[in-house]
Scaffold this motif. Structure first.
Motif, PDB file in Angstrom:
ATOM      1  N   ALA A   1     -12.088   0.273  -5.170  1.00  0.00           N
ATOM      2  CA  ALA A   1     -10.650   0.033  -5.343  1.00  0.00           C
ATOM      3  C   ALA A   1     -10.058  -0.436  -4.019  1.00  0.00           C
ATOM      4  N   ASP A   2      -8.887  -1.002  -4.106  1.00  0.00           N
ATOM      5  CA  ASP A   2      -8.208  -1.503  -2.911  1.00  0.00           C
ATOM      6  C   ASP A   2      -6.967  -0.646  -2.637  1.00  0.00           C
ATOM      7  N   ASP A   3      -6.908  -0.045  -1.477  1.00  0.00           N
ATOM      8  CA  ASP A   3      -5.728   0.749  -1.070  1.00  0.00           C
ATOM      9  C   ASP A   3      -5.455   1.937  -1.994  1.00  0.00           C
ATOM     10  N   LEU A   4      -6.461   2.406  -2.668  1.00  0.00           N
ATOM     11  CA  LEU A   4      -6.275   3.577  -3.538  1.00  0.00           C
ATOM     12  C   LEU A   4      -6.396   4.825  -2.666  1.00  0.00           C
TER      13      LEU A   4
ATOM     14  N   ALA B   1      -9.474   1.544   8.301  1.00  0.00           N
ATOM     15  CA  ALA B   1      -8.211   1.783   7.600  1.00  0.00           C
ATOM     16  C   ALA B   1      -7.627   0.505   7.011  1.00  0.00           C
ATOM     17  N   THR B   2      -8.398  -0.588   7.057  1.00  0.00           N
ATOM     18  CA  THR B   2      -8.028  -1.826   6.352  1.00  0.00           C
ATOM     19  C   THR B   2      -9.275  -2.399   5.677  1.00  0.00           C
ATOM     20  N   SER B   3      -9.025  -3.436   4.912  1.00  0.00           N
ATOM     21  CA  SER B   3     -10.048  -3.928   3.987  1.00  0.00           C
ATOM     22  C   SER B   3     -11.234  -4.640   4.633  1.00  0.00           C
ATOM     23  N   THR B   4     -10.968  -5.710   5.370  1.00  0.00           N
ATOM     24  CA  THR B   4     -12.076  -6.540   5.845  1.00  0.00           C
ATOM     25  C   THR B   4     -13.100  -5.732   6.648  1.00  0.00           C
TER      26      THR B   4
ATOM     27  N   ASP C   1     -11.227  -8.294  11.682  1.00  0.00           N
ATOM     28  CA  ASP C   1      -9.939  -7.757  11.239  1.00  0.00           C
ATOM     29  C   ASP C   1      -9.542  -8.412   9.923  1.00  0.00           C
ATOM     30  N   VAL C   2      -8.466  -7.876   9.319  1.00  0.00           N
ATOM     31  CA  VAL C   2      -7.942  -8.410   8.052  1.00  0.00           C
ATOM     32  C   VAL C   2      -8.003  -9.944   8.052  1.00  0.00           C
ATOM     33  N   ALA C   3      -8.791 -10.495   7.151  1.00  0.00           N
ATOM     34  CA  ALA C   3      -9.089 -11.928   7.187  1.00  0.00           C
ATOM     35  C   ALA C   3      -8.044 -12.739   6.434  1.00  0.00           C
TER      36      ALA C   3
ATOM     37  N   GLY D   1     -14.567  -9.687  -8.005  1.00  0.00           N
ATOM     38  CA  GLY D   1     -13.262  -9.154  -7.636  1.00  0.00           C
ATOM     39  C   GLY D   1     -12.846  -9.580  -6.241  1.00  0.00           C
ATOM     40  N   LYS D   2     -12.295  -8.622  -5.512  1.00  0.00           N
ATOM     41  CA  LYS D   2     -11.779  -8.960  -4.183  1.00  0.00           C
ATOM     42  C   LYS D   2     -12.924  -9.136  -3.193  1.00  0.00           C
ATOM     43  N   TRP D   3     -12.893 -10.206  -2.437  1.00  0.00           N
ATOM     44  CA  TRP D   3     -13.928 -10.460  -1.444  1.00  0.00           C
ATOM     45  C   TRP D   3     -13.389 -10.126  -0.049  1.00  0.00           C
ATOM     46  N   HIS D   4     -12.523 -10.955   0.458  1.00  0.00           N
ATOM     47  CA  HIS D   4     -11.852 -10.693   1.743  1.00  0.00           C
ATOM     48  C   HIS D   4     -12.802 -10.646   2.937  1.00  0.00           C
ATOM     49  N   LEU D   5     -13.877 -11.426   2.839  1.00  0.00           N
ATOM     50  CA  LEU D   5     -14.831 -11.496   3.951  1.00  0.00           C
ATOM     51  C   LEU D   5     -15.106 -12.948   4.332  1.00  0.00           C
TER      52      LEU D   5
ATOM     53  N   GLY E   1       7.335 -10.012   5.391  1.00  0.00           N
ATOM     54  CA  GLY E   1       6.268 -11.016   5.358  1.00  0.00           C
ATOM     55  C   GLY E   1       6.213 -11.674   3.983  1.00  0.00           C
ATOM     56  N   HIS E   2       5.046 -12.179   3.612  1.00  0.00           N
ATOM     57  CA  HIS E   2       4.811 -12.670   2.244  1.00  0.00           C
ATOM     58  C   HIS E   2       5.871 -13.646   1.743  1.00  0.00           C
ATOM     59  N   ASP E   3       6.358 -14.515   2.611  1.00  0.00           N
ATOM     60  CA  ASP E   3       7.438 -15.416   2.180  1.00  0.00           C
ATOM     61  C   ASP E   3       7.024 -16.885   2.279  1.00  0.00           C
TER      62      ASP E   3
ATOM     63  N   VAL F   1      -5.286  -1.217  -6.021  1.00  0.00           N
ATOM     64  CA  VAL F   1      -3.853  -1.242  -6.219  1.00  0.00           C
ATOM     65  C   VAL F   1      -3.156  -1.932  -5.034  1.00  0.00           C
ATOM     66  N   HIS F   2      -3.768  -3.033  -4.596  1.00  0.00           N
ATOM     67  CA  HIS F   2      -3.213  -3.806  -3.480  1.00  0.00           C
ATOM     68  C   HIS F   2      -1.967  -4.574  -3.934  1.00  0.00           C
ATOM     69  N   VAL F   3      -1.136  -4.929  -2.980  1.00  0.00           N
ATOM     70  CA  VAL F   3       0.009  -5.801  -3.289  1.00  0.00           C
ATOM     71  C   VAL F   3      -0.465  -7.245  -3.432  1.00  0.00           C
ATOM     72  N   PRO F   4       0.265  -8.084  -4.132  1.00  0.00           N
ATOM     73  CA  PRO F   4       1.415  -7.779  -4.965  1.00  0.00           C
ATOM     74  C   PRO F   4       0.981  -7.025  -6.223  1.00  0.00           C
TER      75      PRO F   4
ATOM     76  N   ASP G   1       5.058   0.805   0.628  1.00  0.00           N
ATOM     77  CA  ASP G   1       5.638  -0.540   0.760  1.00  0.00           C
ATOM     78  C   ASP G   1       4.732  -1.364   1.659  1.00  0.00           C
ATOM     79  N   ASP G   2       3.990  -2.276   1.059  1.00  0.00           N
ATOM     80  CA  ASP G   2       3.100  -3.128   1.862  1.00  0.00           C
ATOM     81  C   ASP G   2       3.567  -4.578   1.815  1.00  0.00           C
ATOM     82  N   GLY G   3       4.880  -4.761   1.608  1.00  0.00           N
ATOM     83  CA  GLY G   3       5.403  -6.113   1.762  1.00  0.00           C
ATOM     84  C   GLY G   3       6.060  -6.717   0.534  1.00  0.00           C
TER      85      GLY G   3
ATOM     86  N   ASN H   1      -1.303   6.914   6.527  1.00  0.00           N
ATOM     87  CA  ASN H   1      -1.678   6.089   5.376  1.00  0.00           C
ATOM     88  C   ASN H   1      -2.603   4.974   5.865  1.00  0.00           C
ATOM     89  N   LYS H   2      -2.845   4.016   4.995  1.00  0.00           N
ATOM     90  CA  LYS H   2      -3.556   2.791   5.376  1.00  0.00           C
ATOM     91  C   LYS H   2      -3.107   2.379   6.788  1.00  0.00           C
ATOM     92  N   TYR H   3      -3.964   1.786   7.555  1.00  0.00           N
ATOM     93  CA  TYR H   3      -3.726   1.288   8.918  1.00  0.00           C
ATOM     94  C   TYR H   3      -3.847   2.387   9.984  1.00  0.00           C
ATOM     95  N   SER H   4      -3.679   3.641   9.580  1.00  0.00           N
ATOM     96  CA  SER H   4      -3.483   4.722  10.547  1.00  0.00           C
ATOM     97  C   SER H   4      -4.787   5.300  11.082  1.00  0.00           C
TER      98      SER H   4
END
Ligand code: NG6
Ligand code: CA
Length: 519
Positions: A44-47, A83-86, A105-107, A137-141, A226-228, A283-286, A342-344, A365-368
């Motif tokens: 899972a992602d960010d679960l 504490a992050t995905s990649t 780091d986060v790719a 599913g999610k790769w992120h590598l 972010g995310h804009d 359960v990653h954003v969005p 709230d991740d963005g 939480n995540k990142y910490s």
């Protein structure tokens, strides 16, 4: 001969035949090698540790995951590597700490492939042992050779196919990063020739709307920070893209899409051992699950995404049962890092927590660098070999899963591969409750911590105490060494470094040696 009777004469069986293939019923006995169980990692992602009902969550029902836990082992002390995905995923799939390598780091969505084809991965390991292998599913590598050089309109120069995966159906990075298309076996799936794809993480393409300039086009979700940049499916993302046409994903269909492909892979390989890395977007954003999950629980979209994750798990388990494979399949369920609220995106995840603590009892939480960053749920189920109904507090790191699964399938690993991964299969199967002597955790700001069963050390860092760029999360930063007694609540509130200088030194020494590759 596959079909002895006309399908129309056997309505109930016909359904079964259509969905799972005619031979499925006999599979249990016809499988070639009972010593080689199928292995599925549901990642899972960010679960968060507290996000599942079987881990104490009260706001969302997770019946399928609960059942998985009831039928196997529910672990209470398992750590993602980072504490992050990649970096977590890099470490899981290579058995090497990501922090030994630059650029883990986060790719970005246009990152070049981070694991290089010469590296011996978990998928290589299974493939060489005769398994069919898949990443879904999610790769992120990263994909392709070098960052920013990919031509998304042609086969990519490098893909998971070069890392031992026979089959892949993946998102290049995350759902909040372009390109918003699936990659299947090294090419954009459902490629639309009328809409060539261009991707940039530097500048927008002329005339393309962005979340920043065209908020009126954000009909599904708006960013909170972010995310804009480029807008796809009424949601703005990180990075710019153009084109895609019919190949663009719809966020509400991602879980259905990856689950369907996973089941398809299982069906195709039901007669041989298979390894499937099934990495959900949830359960990653969005967070924008299918409408059949939306609005169904008090936690809003984040809760709905957890329910959708549970549904995917249920589908995989149902397919295993229908294929006659449930008994001899080792299923490992976990998460890539701790939770974030709230991740963005403005999905009201924070307002609707309703008393829920995504990280359970853990701080951060995540990142910490605090435990909430890497402490994750983990469940193992393998009816053929693992006794059901167990709860285990054995200290485990996901870094060991490669060598441990190698032990399971008696794989031979080339010298130098999976350098940080230890064979601790007994921990995973519940036959050995000896704790890992120490676990190293990586926070998003590169701070390393050492966790033993009873203690936690966080190395000093001058950074801010709170994340400054969006999420309201404690970093765990402190300019002096932090030592926490984890024997009681383990809430990392009272720094006891000055009271226990010898313990502090002991953990610092572990970290120094691990860094130097001497432990
Ligand atoms: C952050 C993103 C966040 C998420 C994270 C990676 C912003 C403001 N935030 O940079 O939304 O995508 O990266 O998450 O861009 S992970 O779980 O894939 O590591
Ligand atoms: Ca993640």
């Amino acid at each position: 001969m596959k079909h002895l009777f006309p399908m129309a004469l056997l309505p109930s069986l016909a359904c079964w035949h259509t969905a799972y293939g005619a031979e499925a019923v006999q599979d249990k006995t016809s499988r070639p090698d009972p010593e080689k169980p199928n292995v599925i990692i549901i990642y899972a992602d960010d679960l968060g540790y507290g996000d599942l009902q079987c881990y104490g969550d009260k706001n969302v029902e997770t019946p399928h995951v609960n059942r998985l836990a009831d039928e196997g082992i529910r672990f209470t002390n398992v750590h993602a590597v980072a504490a992050t995905s990649t970096p977590s995923r890099y470490s899981l799939l290579t058995g090497e700490y990501a922090w030994r390598r630059p650029d883990t780091d986060v790719a970005a969505g246009n990152a070049g492939m981070i694991i290089r084809p010469v590296q011996f991965t978990m998928a290589d390991m299974f493939k060489h042992a005769g398994y069919a292998t898949a990443a879904i599913g999610k790769w992120h590598l990263g994909l392709g050779d070098q960052t920013g050089t990919q031509d998304w309109n042609a086969p990519l120069a490098a893909s998971p196919a070069d890392l031992g995966f026979d089959y892949h159906y993946i998102m290049a990075a995350t759902a909040d990063r372009v390109p918003c298309v699936f990659i299947e076996n090294g090419e954009v799936a459902n490629y639309d020739e009328s809409a060539p794809i261009e991707v940039s993480y530097k500048k927008n393409f002329p005339g393309e709307p962005t979340g920043k300039d065209n908020p009126e086009l954000l009909y599904n979700l708006k960013p909170s920070h972010g995310h804009d940049q480029s807008i796809v499916n009424g949601i703005s993302r990180i990075g710019y893209m153009k084109g895609g046409g019919k190949a663009l994903w719809k966020d509400e269909n991602i879980a259905d899409s990856i689950t369907t492909h996973a089941i398809q892979f299982m069906k195709q390989h039901k007669d041989e051992p298979f390894f499937m890395y099934f990495a959900t977007n949830d359960v990653h954003v969005p967070r924008f699950p299918h409408e059949r999950f939306r609005g169904k629980n008090p936690m809003g979209l984040r809760g709905d995404a957890i329910a959708q994750f549970d549904w995917s798990v249920g589908q995989i388990m149902e397919a295993l049962e229908k294929l006659g494979l449930a008994e001899n399949t080792l299923v490992i369920l976990s998460s890539d890092n701790g939770p974030v609220v709230d991740d963005g995106y403005d999905d009201r995840a924070e307002e609707l927590l309703n008393g829920h603590s995504p990280a359970g009892p853990w701080r951060g939480n995540k990142y910490s660098a605090f435990e909430g960053g890497t402490m994750v749920p983990a469940i193992v189920r393998w009816p053929a070999k693992v006794a059901k109904g167990q709860v285990s507090d054995v200290l485990i790191s996901q870094i060991d899963w490669m060598a441990s699964l190698g032990e399971l399938i008696q794989a031979r690993l080339p010298k130098g591969s999976a350098p940080d991964s230890q064979k601790r299969l007994g921990n995973l199967l519940g036959t050995d409750t000896t704790d890992r002597p120490w676990v190293v955790e990586l926070a998003s700001n590169h701070v390393l911590s050492v966790r033993t069963k009873d203690w936690k050390y966080i190395e000093p860092n001058d950074g801010p105490a709170m994340i400054t760029w969006g999420p309201k999360i404690e970093t765990g930063n402190c300019s002096i060494p932090q030592l926490y007694d984890m024997k009681g609540k383990g809430d990392e509130r009272e720094n006891v470094a000055t009271q226990y200088p010898e313990k502090l030194f002991e953990l610092q020494t572990i970290l120094r040696k691990v860094r130097a590759g001497k432990l």
